[in-house]
Design a protein around this motif. Structure first.
Motif, PDB file in Angstrom:
ATOM      1  N   ALA A   1       0.830  -1.211   0.000  1.00  0.00           N
ATOM      2  CA  ALA A   1       0.000   0.000   0.000  1.00  0.00           C
ATOM      3  C   ALA A   1       0.863   1.260   0.000  1.00  0.00           C
ATOM      4  N   LEU A   2       1.921   1.276   0.820  1.00  0.00           N
ATOM      5  CA  LEU A   2       2.805   2.444   0.868  1.00  0.00           C
ATOM      6  C   LEU A   2       3.520   2.642  -0.468  1.00  0.00           C
ATOM      7  N   GLY A   3       4.000   1.524  -1.037  1.00  0.00           N
ATOM      8  CA  GLY A   3       4.651   1.630  -2.334  1.00  0.00           C
ATOM      9  C   GLY A   3       3.703   2.121  -3.410  1.00  0.00           C
ATOM     10  N   ALA A   4       2.468   1.639  -3.368  1.00  0.00           N
ATOM     11  CA  ALA A   4       1.487   2.047  -4.368  1.00  0.00           C
ATOM     12  C   ALA A   4       1.139   3.529  -4.235  1.00  0.00           C
ATOM     13  N   LEU A   5       1.132   4.051  -3.012  1.00  0.00           N
ATOM     14  CA  LEU A   5       0.883   5.483  -2.826  1.00  0.00           C
ATOM     15  C   LEU A   5       1.996   6.315  -3.462  1.00  0.00           C
ATOM     16  N   CYS A   6       3.240   5.857  -3.294  1.00  0.00           N
ATOM     17  CA  CYS A   6       4.348   6.554  -3.956  1.00  0.00           C
ATOM     18  C   CYS A   6       4.176   6.516  -5.469  1.00  0.00           C
ATOM     19  N   TYR A   7       3.760   5.373  -5.982  1.00  0.00           N
ATOM     20  CA  TYR A   7       3.579   5.237  -7.427  1.00  0.00           C
ATOM     21  C   TYR A   7       2.366   6.026  -7.911  1.00  0.00           C
TER      22      TYR A   7
ATOM     23  N   PRO B   1      -5.039   6.766  -8.664  1.00  0.00           N
ATOM     24  CA  PRO B   1      -5.030   6.635  -7.192  1.00  0.00           C
ATOM     25  C   PRO B   1      -6.281   5.949  -6.645  1.00  0.00           C
ATOM     26  N   LEU B   2      -7.433   6.156  -7.294  1.00  0.00           N
ATOM     27  CA  LEU B   2      -8.659   5.541  -6.792  1.00  0.00           C
ATOM     28  C   LEU B   2      -8.612   4.018  -6.935  1.00  0.00           C
ATOM     29  N   ALA B   3      -8.112   3.530  -8.064  1.00  0.00           N
ATOM     30  CA  ALA B   3      -7.992   2.087  -8.251  1.00  0.00           C
ATOM     31  C   ALA B   3      -7.033   1.477  -7.238  1.00  0.00           C
ATOM     32  N   ILE B   4      -5.962   2.195  -6.915  1.00  0.00           N
ATOM     33  CA  ILE B   4      -4.996   1.717  -5.921  1.00  0.00           C
ATOM     34  C   ILE B   4      -5.640   1.641  -4.537  1.00  0.00           C
ATOM     35  N   LEU B   5      -6.371   2.699  -4.163  1.00  0.00           N
ATOM     36  CA  LEU B   5      -6.981   2.754  -2.828  1.00  0.00           C
ATOM     37  C   LEU B   5      -8.071   1.703  -2.647  1.00  0.00           C
ATOM     38  N   ILE B   6      -8.691   1.277  -3.733  1.00  0.00           N
ATOM     39  CA  ILE B   6      -9.719   0.230  -3.636  1.00  0.00           C
ATOM     40  C   ILE B   6      -9.096  -1.156  -3.731  1.00  0.00           C
ATOM     41  N   GLY B   7      -8.184  -1.341  -4.668  1.00  0.00           N
ATOM     42  CA  GLY B   7      -7.678  -2.674  -4.970  1.00  0.00           C
ATOM     43  C   GLY B   7      -6.760  -3.269  -3.930  1.00  0.00           C
ATOM     44  N   ILE B   8      -5.772  -2.507  -3.469  1.00  0.00           N
ATOM     45  CA  ILE B   8      -4.738  -3.093  -2.611  1.00  0.00           C
ATOM     46  C   ILE B   8      -5.253  -3.448  -1.217  1.00  0.00           C
ATOM     47  N   PRO B   9      -6.027  -2.590  -0.532  1.00  0.00           N
ATOM     48  CA  PRO B   9      -6.572  -3.039   0.765  1.00  0.00           C
ATOM     49  C   PRO B   9      -7.451  -4.279   0.647  1.00  0.00           C
ATOM     50  N   LEU B  10      -8.207  -4.399  -0.454  1.00  0.00           N
ATOM     51  CA  LEU B  10      -9.037  -5.578  -0.651  1.00  0.00           C
ATOM     52  C   LEU B  10      -8.176  -6.834  -0.781  1.00  0.00           C
ATOM     53  N   VAL B  11      -7.099  -6.743  -1.548  1.00  0.00           N
ATOM     54  CA  VAL B  11      -6.207  -7.891  -1.710  1.00  0.00           C
ATOM     55  C   VAL B  11      -5.542  -8.251  -0.385  1.00  0.00           C
ATOM     56  N   SER B  12      -5.101  -7.260   0.368  1.00  0.00           N
ATOM     57  CA  SER B  12      -4.443  -7.515   1.652  1.00  0.00           C
ATOM     58  C   SER B  12      -5.375  -8.261   2.603  1.00  0.00           C
ATOM     59  N   LEU B  13      -6.616  -7.811   2.683  1.00  0.00           N
ATOM     60  CA  LEU B  13      -7.588  -8.473   3.544  1.00  0.00           C
ATOM     61  C   LEU B  13      -7.805  -9.919   3.102  1.00  0.00           C
ATOM     62  N   CYS B  14      -7.930 -10.132   1.815  1.00  0.00           N
ATOM     63  CA  CYS B  14      -8.135 -11.486   1.288  1.00  0.00           C
ATOM     64  C   CYS B  14      -6.970 -12.399   1.649  1.00  0.00           C
ATOM     65  N   TYR B  15      -5.748 -11.902   1.508  1.00  0.00           N
ATOM     66  CA  TYR B  15      -4.578 -12.738   1.758  1.00  0.00           C
ATOM     67  C   TYR B  15      -4.479 -13.182   3.213  1.00  0.00           C
TER      68      TYR B  15
END
Length: 502
Positions: free
Chosen positions: A93-99, A269-283
């Motif tokens: 998530a932190l890396g994706a925010l930088c990107y 940024p919106l796709a990042i904020l939705i996608g990555i937390p969802l994946v983290s929770l799933c994992y």
């Protein structure tokens, strides 16, 4: 590349001939007003939903069905294993925010390539494109298709691993199908990504629901003494993060296709904020579900963690797990192929790869030569691939470039203050990502030095042997050698250089 050099007269004539021929085939003369010709550039056809599906679909692939063993092996116990999975999600998530800041500041495709170009100049950008196009992207594609083949063939060989010839043949077929889909239609590739992303979320929901039911029934034996036997070695913890971050890899995929993204300042940024937390929770929830059914020893000995879980929980419907895992890995491989072609295309356009890689199909508007090249390299790696070794060395080089991209963000805060930044993250996040990247690169090397790490560094630097004569000096004999090859490939594939706007 057309962006930096003039197109010769012969190339202009070939382009005109190709345009006339393709126009005659695809358009009725009476319908020209209704069907205007599109510019020969990659089209902005990727919306928010497709962007989210690309992130989720690429991240959730083979990793969650393979990496649990690697994370547990190197972390040593259930507690540290779950902490590593959570920490990997935070890092992603932190890396994706930088990107997100980098991608909205420099709206060019190619992932880290344009950011390294702006911050450090062409040599660093070239070394990135050299390493990623030649090794990282095709080896990742090969790993995922091999995982797809293992799960697809496993039901036909109960009690024993499938023969290598079977898995490699299926992996080769998967590479051919995926590359063909991406070459023939960008829209079809997006639809495939969206459909298979929905399928993988469905199977993860089933696994998580089963785990919650088992926990409610009191299946908590594996979680007692969760930190007993935890590893204290910095190198082992680094390798545990490697395996976990391999499962999370893909959080930067939208940055590879920024030029095809509609309204990137909003949707990236919106796709990042939705996608990555969802994946983290799933994992994290999927790993909890695994531990409700298997002990740590059973999980480490399982040849296919998800299939073992299915056999114990869903029998006689256990076939549903490998079926959807096949869907998941296939969708992830499709996403990997989709983005890999864009990096080869951009680096070819900038003159850091052969010019033909930057050409676009007149009929399909896809970077066909770049996609075919990536598929060919993936096929070569697949023939000799060792999943564990490839994951470790892939992560070493990849996280070196992630760290450089974070440093690039910091550098451009001072050197490119005039650039518009719709998203601006605290600079401390970029610094933290750079430090974490250094740790993930150096810790395993210091803890357990191996020649393979040296080979990785030597390969990256060997790109300079090609850069100086072919890119910096632009030797005339090299251009003369490539001209007939480019001509024949252009006519064969019906591709042309991308149009540019002045």
């Amino acid at each position: 590349a057309l962006a930096n050099t003039r197109m010769d007269k012969g190339s202009c004539k070939r382009r005109s001939d190709l345009q006339n021929r393709c126009t005659a085939q695809s358009l009725d003369p009476h319908d020209k007003d209704k069907q205007p010709l599109k510019a020969t550039v990659l089209q902005k056809d990727v919306g928010l939903l497709s962007g989210i599906c690309l992130i989720i679909g690429t991240m959730i692939g083979s990793g969650i069905f393979i990496s649990p063993k690697g994370v547990l092996l190197y972390s040593g116990a259930v507690g540290p294993c779950l902490l590593v999975w959570t920490a990997c999600g935070v890092l992603a998530a932190l890396g994706a925010l930088c990107y997100a800041e980098l991608g909205t500041m420099i709206t060019k495709s190619g992932g880290e390539y344009p950011y390294l170009m702006e911050a450090f100049g062409p040599i660093v950008a070239y070394l990135y494109s050299w390493t990623t196009v030649m090794v990282l992207k095709p080896s990742s594609f090969a790993i995922i298709t091999l995982s797809f083949a293992e799960y697809a063939s496993a039901p036909f060989y109960p009690g024993c691993p499938p023969p290598p010839i079977v898995t490699k043949s299926l992996a080769a077929a998967g590479i051919i199908i995926i590359v063909s889909v991406n070459c023939l239609s960008v829209r079809l590739a997006r639809y495939v990504q969206n459909i298979f992303t929905a399928a993988k979320l469905f199977i993860i929901l089933i696994i998580v629901a089963a785990g919650i039911v088992l926990l409610a029934q009191g299946k908590t034996e594996t979680f007692s003494n969760a930190f007993e036997g935890a590893s204290s070695s910095a190198g082992s913890i680094g390798l545990a993060f490697y395996n976990g971050l391999w499962a999370y890899d893909g959080w930067n995929q939208l940055n590879f296709i920024t030029e095809e993204l509609r309204d990137p300042h909003r949707n990236l940024p919106l796709a990042i904020l939705i996608g990555i937390p969802l994946v983290s929770l799933c994992y994290v929830l999927v790993n909890v579900a695994y531990f409700t059914v298997m002990t740590t020893t059973e999980l480490l000995l399982s040849p296919a963690v998800a299939m073992t879980f299915g056999n114990r929980v869903f029998y006689p419907m256990s076939w549903i797990i490998p079926l959807f895992v096949v869907f998941s890995t296939f969708g992830s491989a499709n996403g990997s192929c989709f983005t890999a072609g864009r990096l080869a295309y951009v680096s070819g356009r900038e003159g850091h790869m052969v010019k033909i890689l930057s050409y676009i199909s007149l009929k399909r508007y896809s970077p066909m030569p770049a996609l075919l090249f990536n598929g060919f390299l993936a096929f070569c790696y697949m023939l000799q691939a060792d999943l564990g070794t490839l994951i470790n060395y892939f992560s070493l080089a990849q996280w070196a470039f992630y760290g450089l991209a974070s440093v690039a963000l910091i550098v451009m805060r001072f050197t490119r203050k005039e650039l518009h930044r719709p998203v601006k993250v605290p600079i401390v996040i970029a610094g933290l990502m750079a430090l974490v990247s250094c740790y993930l690169v150096l810790a395993p090397v210091i803890d357990k030095p191996e020649l393979e790490y040296l080979y990785c560094v030597v390969f990256i630097l060997s790109g300079l042997l090609l850069y100086y004569p072919f890119v910096h000096l632009k030797l005339k004999w090299a251009r003369n050698l490539m001209r007939p090859i480019t001509t024949h490939l252009q006519l064969l594939l019906e591709v042309v250089p991308p149009e540019t706007s002045d």
